[in-house]
Structure formats: structure tokens, C-alpha cells
Design an enzyme around this catalytic site. Sequence first.
Site, PDB file in Angstrom:
ATOM      1  N   TYR A 181       0.853  -1.191   0.000  1.00  0.00           N
ATOM      2  CA  TYR A 181       0.000   0.000   0.000  1.00  0.00           C
ATOM      3  C   TYR A 181       0.894   1.249   0.000  1.00  0.00           C
ATOM      4  O   TYR A 181       2.125   1.149  -0.040  1.00  0.00           O
ATOM      5  CB  TYR A 181      -1.004  -0.062   1.163  1.00  0.00           C
ATOM      6  CG  TYR A 181      -1.954  -1.221   0.959  1.00  0.00           C
ATOM      7  CD1 TYR A 181      -2.775  -1.255  -0.182  1.00  0.00           C
ATOM      8  CD2 TYR A 181      -1.988  -2.299   1.822  1.00  0.00           C
ATOM      9  CE1 TYR A 181      -3.613  -2.343  -0.430  1.00  0.00           C
ATOM     10  CE2 TYR A 181      -2.824  -3.397   1.579  1.00  0.00           C
ATOM     11  CZ  TYR A 181      -3.633  -3.404   0.447  1.00  0.00           C
ATOM     12  OH  TYR A 181      -4.449  -4.477   0.179  1.00  0.00           O
ATOM     13  N   ARG A 323      -6.639 -15.279  10.047  1.00  0.00           N
ATOM     14  CA  ARG A 323      -7.717 -16.161   9.589  1.00  0.00           C
ATOM     15  C   ARG A 323      -8.250 -17.105  10.660  1.00  0.00           C
ATOM     16  O   ARG A 323      -9.441 -17.412  10.666  1.00  0.00           O
ATOM     17  CB  ARG A 323      -7.250 -16.933   8.343  1.00  0.00           C
ATOM     18  CG  ARG A 323      -7.174 -16.025   7.122  1.00  0.00           C
ATOM     19  CD  ARG A 323      -6.320 -16.606   6.038  1.00  0.00           C
ATOM     20  NE  ARG A 323      -4.908 -16.610   6.407  1.00  0.00           N
ATOM     21  CZ  ARG A 323      -3.940 -17.046   5.634  1.00  0.00           C
ATOM     22  NH1 ARG A 323      -4.228 -17.526   4.436  1.00  0.00           N
ATOM     23  NH2 ARG A 323      -2.678 -17.005   6.035  1.00  0.00           N
TER      24      ARG A 323
HETATM   25  C1  LIG Z   1      -9.954 -11.171   5.110  1.00  0.00           C
HETATM   26  C2  LIG Z   1      -8.587 -10.593   5.358  1.00  0.00           C
HETATM   27  C3  LIG Z   1      -8.426  -9.220   5.359  1.00  0.00           C
HETATM   28  C4  LIG Z   1      -7.181  -8.655   5.645  1.00  0.00           C
HETATM   29  N1  LIG Z   1      -7.051  -7.288   5.751  1.00  0.00           N
HETATM   30  C5  LIG Z   1      -5.906  -6.755   6.207  1.00  0.00           C
HETATM   31  C6  LIG Z   1      -5.822  -5.389   6.562  1.00  0.00           C
HETATM   32  O1  LIG Z   1      -6.817  -4.642   6.529  1.00  0.00           O
HETATM   33  N2  LIG Z   1      -4.620  -4.911   6.971  1.00  0.00           N
HETATM   34  C7  LIG Z   1      -3.517  -5.725   7.093  1.00  0.00           C
HETATM   35  O2  LIG Z   1      -2.447  -5.255   7.473  1.00  0.00           O
HETATM   36  N3  LIG Z   1      -3.591  -7.030   6.809  1.00  0.00           N
HETATM   37  C8  LIG Z   1      -4.746  -7.573   6.415  1.00  0.00           C
HETATM   38  N4  LIG Z   1      -4.845  -8.919   6.224  1.00  0.00           N
HETATM   39  C9  LIG Z   1      -3.690  -9.766   6.578  1.00  0.00           C
HETATM   40  C10 LIG Z   1      -3.845 -10.311   8.008  1.00  0.00           C
HETATM   41  O3  LIG Z   1      -3.831  -9.256   8.950  1.00  0.00           O
HETATM   42  C11 LIG Z   1      -2.698 -11.284   8.343  1.00  0.00           C
HETATM   43  O4  LIG Z   1      -1.492 -10.587   8.321  1.00  0.00           O
HETATM   44  C12 LIG Z   1      -2.640 -12.440   7.347  1.00  0.00           C
HETATM   45  O5  LIG Z   1      -3.925 -12.983   7.128  1.00  0.00           O
HETATM   46  C13 LIG Z   1      -1.703 -13.543   7.838  1.00  0.00           C
HETATM   47  O6  LIG Z   1      -2.100 -14.019   9.102  1.00  0.00           O
HETATM   48  P1  LIG Z   1      -2.996 -15.369   9.269  1.00  0.00           P
HETATM   49  O7  LIG Z   1      -2.205 -16.491   8.619  1.00  0.00           O
HETATM   50  O8  LIG Z   1      -3.102 -15.525  10.767  1.00  0.00           O
HETATM   51  O9  LIG Z   1      -4.287 -15.147   8.603  1.00  0.00           O
HETATM   52  C14 LIG Z   1      -6.065  -9.497   5.897  1.00  0.00           C
HETATM   53  C15 LIG Z   1      -6.227 -10.891   5.841  1.00  0.00           C
HETATM   54  C16 LIG Z   1      -7.476 -11.430   5.604  1.00  0.00           C
HETATM   55  C17 LIG Z   1      -7.628 -12.941   5.626  1.00  0.00           C
END
Ligand SMILES: Cc1cc2nc3c(=O)[nH]c(=O)nc-3n(C[C@H](O)[C@H](O)[C@H](O)COP(=O)(O)O)c2cc1C
Length: 356
Positions: A181, A323
Site C-alpha cells: 500500500y 484467519r
Molecule cells: C480477510 C482478510 C483481510 C485482511 N485485511 C488486512 C488489513 O486490513 N490490513 C492488514 O495489514 N492485513 C490484512 N490482512 C492480513 C492479516 O492481517 C494477516 O497478516 C494475514 O492474514 C496472515 O495471518 P494469518 O495467517 O493468521 O491469517 C487481511 C487478511 C485477511 C484474511
Amino acid sequence: MSKLYSSYTLRGLELSNRIVVSPMCQYSAENGLANDWHLVHLGSRAVGDAGLVFTEAAAVSPEGRISPSDLGIWSDEHIEPLKRITTFIRGQGVSSGIQLAHAGRKASCLPPWEGGQQISPLAGGWQTVAPTPIPFYEDDVTPIELSIEEIQAIIQSFVNAAKRAVTAGFDIIEIHAAHGYLLNQFLSPLTNKRKDKYGGSFENRMRLLIEVTIGIRAVIPQEMPLFVRISAEEWAPGGHTMEESLEVAKLLKTNGVDLIDCSSGAVVRQQNIPVKVNYQVPFAERIKKETNIATGAVGLITDIFQAEDILDKDEADLIFIGREMLRNPYFALLGADQMHIIPNWPKQYERGKPRK
Ligand SMILES: Cc1cc2nc3c(=O)[nH]c(=O)nc-3n(C[C@H](O)[C@H](O)[C@H](O)COP(=O)(O)O)c2cc1C
């Protein structure tokens, strides 16, 4: 004794445990305004006893939204609905955070469930902006190169958004400088080809992030922690590297940042990410150990013992869960039970506690 379930203090704030709901876009706002969805979604995770609940990326200006339905904080009108949410979260003994963001060239896209592709200005989208006019996808509308005056206006939008976040009752602010971003676009040599003071040398590429940080730190209370999320590694040839991230972390620390939330990638399409369990944890560990700033680990952390182990090994200070929190808002409550810790069960739910 569990480190994960111990309190953690940053400046004037004590988190009740070290489990953090990672920022996750919900694409469910109208004109950037938080609504019942955000209250129930974030509120449920507070009921689930995470120590800190982050909102999704909240846009500091309408053009900074990833999609037309992103959360926003570009006007005073956005404060009241957010306040309703922070009040509820605080009522559960949980802290709240907001992530401030500008999507730059990755703005004006459809929500993922509508395909995620860019909406051109002719189809009701808007003109995107960037450090340099290079689109993310070749067939995206080319972003407009920001002038120095426009960069100054964006810094001011971050600062104004931070002031509103304080009024809305958030305990923590996170600056989104990851995932390709706008702030990340300035940091990366792949997306920033400017020749002025905001491009070229590494020092110049860091300038916008540092100016945003200084601006925000100056208007938020001294006791309020400030986080920055970075893409510690771009996983792309010629991209910003972990070695540079160490320097970014040092400079952010000097300028009043309290924690680096260590994510990676999503800057350019030509990336090669070796996705596996804990794959981003080494970034949190190196930044923590080599620059002496607190870090957050994130990415494929899905199990309570896995989270505890990262803290036990001193690889990070906070554990961000994405997630898995969508699958299970009670991750922290049920995890405490798995670890034989007395969970902070809401009184309304006591009769549903797992039986021994
Ligand atoms: C539906 C969704 C929306 C996300 N939106 C953002 C966001 O707004 N800002 C951000 O920094 N990361 C965003 N991410 C990334 C998550 O914060 C996280 O870093 C990423 O999913 C990896 O972690 P996890 O394996 O626990 O899901 C998003 C991820 C998902 C699945």
C-alpha cells in the site's frame, strides 16, 4: 506460567494477554462508516478475550480506500460509530487498535467476493495515486505520480485520522506500511523511482513513513502506543530487503514507534513467497533482537501452543492472529482452556464453559 496469557505493558497501556486480532478488511462499510457488522465482528473477538482487537485498515482519505466499502476515518462523521465499538470492546476488558492506511496504486478495487479487480474511473472507481506512475497489474489504470504538495496533504490526512482515532477511544494506532500500500510503495525501490527527496536513496524512500510517524506521534497522547506494520521482506528481486527493514525499525523506534508488526510481501506481483508455518516469525525475531524494539509475529499461527512457543523462544512480543480468528472468535478463550489456564469467560457464557 504462560507468557501468552500474561499481561503486557506498552507505554501507559496494559494488554490483558498477548493475543491480537490482526487487522482484516471486511469490505462492509458505506462511505467508510462503521456499522453493526463491524460492531458484531470486532465485538465477538473481544468477547472471545483477545488482549487487543484491531480494526481492519481504515482509510485516511476516500481515495486511499482499497474498495468502495472499506472502513474510513477521513471525516469527523466516522468517529461516533467507531466510538460505539471501542466502548463495547473496553467493556469486555479488552484493548482496541485501529490500523491507518492509504492504498495508493492498489486502491479502487472490487471486494474479493466480487472478483477483486480494479474499478476504472469510467466504471465508478477513482483515479489512483502512487510515488511513481507504475500500475500494480499491467492493465490497471496507471496511477498518477503524487506531487510534493499532495504528499504533504496525505501526511496531514494520516495526522488528522490519528487525532480522530484518539477521540474515538482507540488504545493503539497502527500505521499500515506493508502489503504494497502507499507507504510501502514509497519504501520499495521497485515502486518508487522518484528523483526528489521522497525517492532514490534508501533515506529518501523512508522519508514519507518517518514524516507520517513523527506527525502522528506529535498529536497522540504520550502514553498511547504506536505500531507500524511493515513488509519486512518483499520476496522479489530488487525489492526492499530484511537488512533494510532493520534500518527502518531502528529509525521508527527513534521516532516514537513502540512495536513493529512483521508481515511481508504483496508489493509487486512477481513475488515468490515460501509460505509455511511460522514463515514470517524470523522477521519478528531478528528485528526484536537486532534493534531492541518490540515486535509482533503474524502469519499462519493457528494453534495456541504454537503461539506460546514463539513467545517462549523470545521471537516476538505479541502474536497477531488473522484467519484463525475468522474461523474461531473464541480462539483465546478456548486456548486458555487447552492450556489449563482459567479463562476470562464472560459471565453471560459461563454455563457454556467446557466441562472438565
Ligand atoms: C480477510 C482478510 C483481510 C485482511 N485485511 C488486512 C488489513 O486490513 N490490513 C492488514 O495489514 N492485513 C490484512 N490482512 C492480513 C492479516 O492481517 C494477516 O497478516 C494475514 O492474514 C496472515 O495471518 P494469518 O495467517 O493468521 O491469517 C487481511 C487478511 C485477511 C484474511
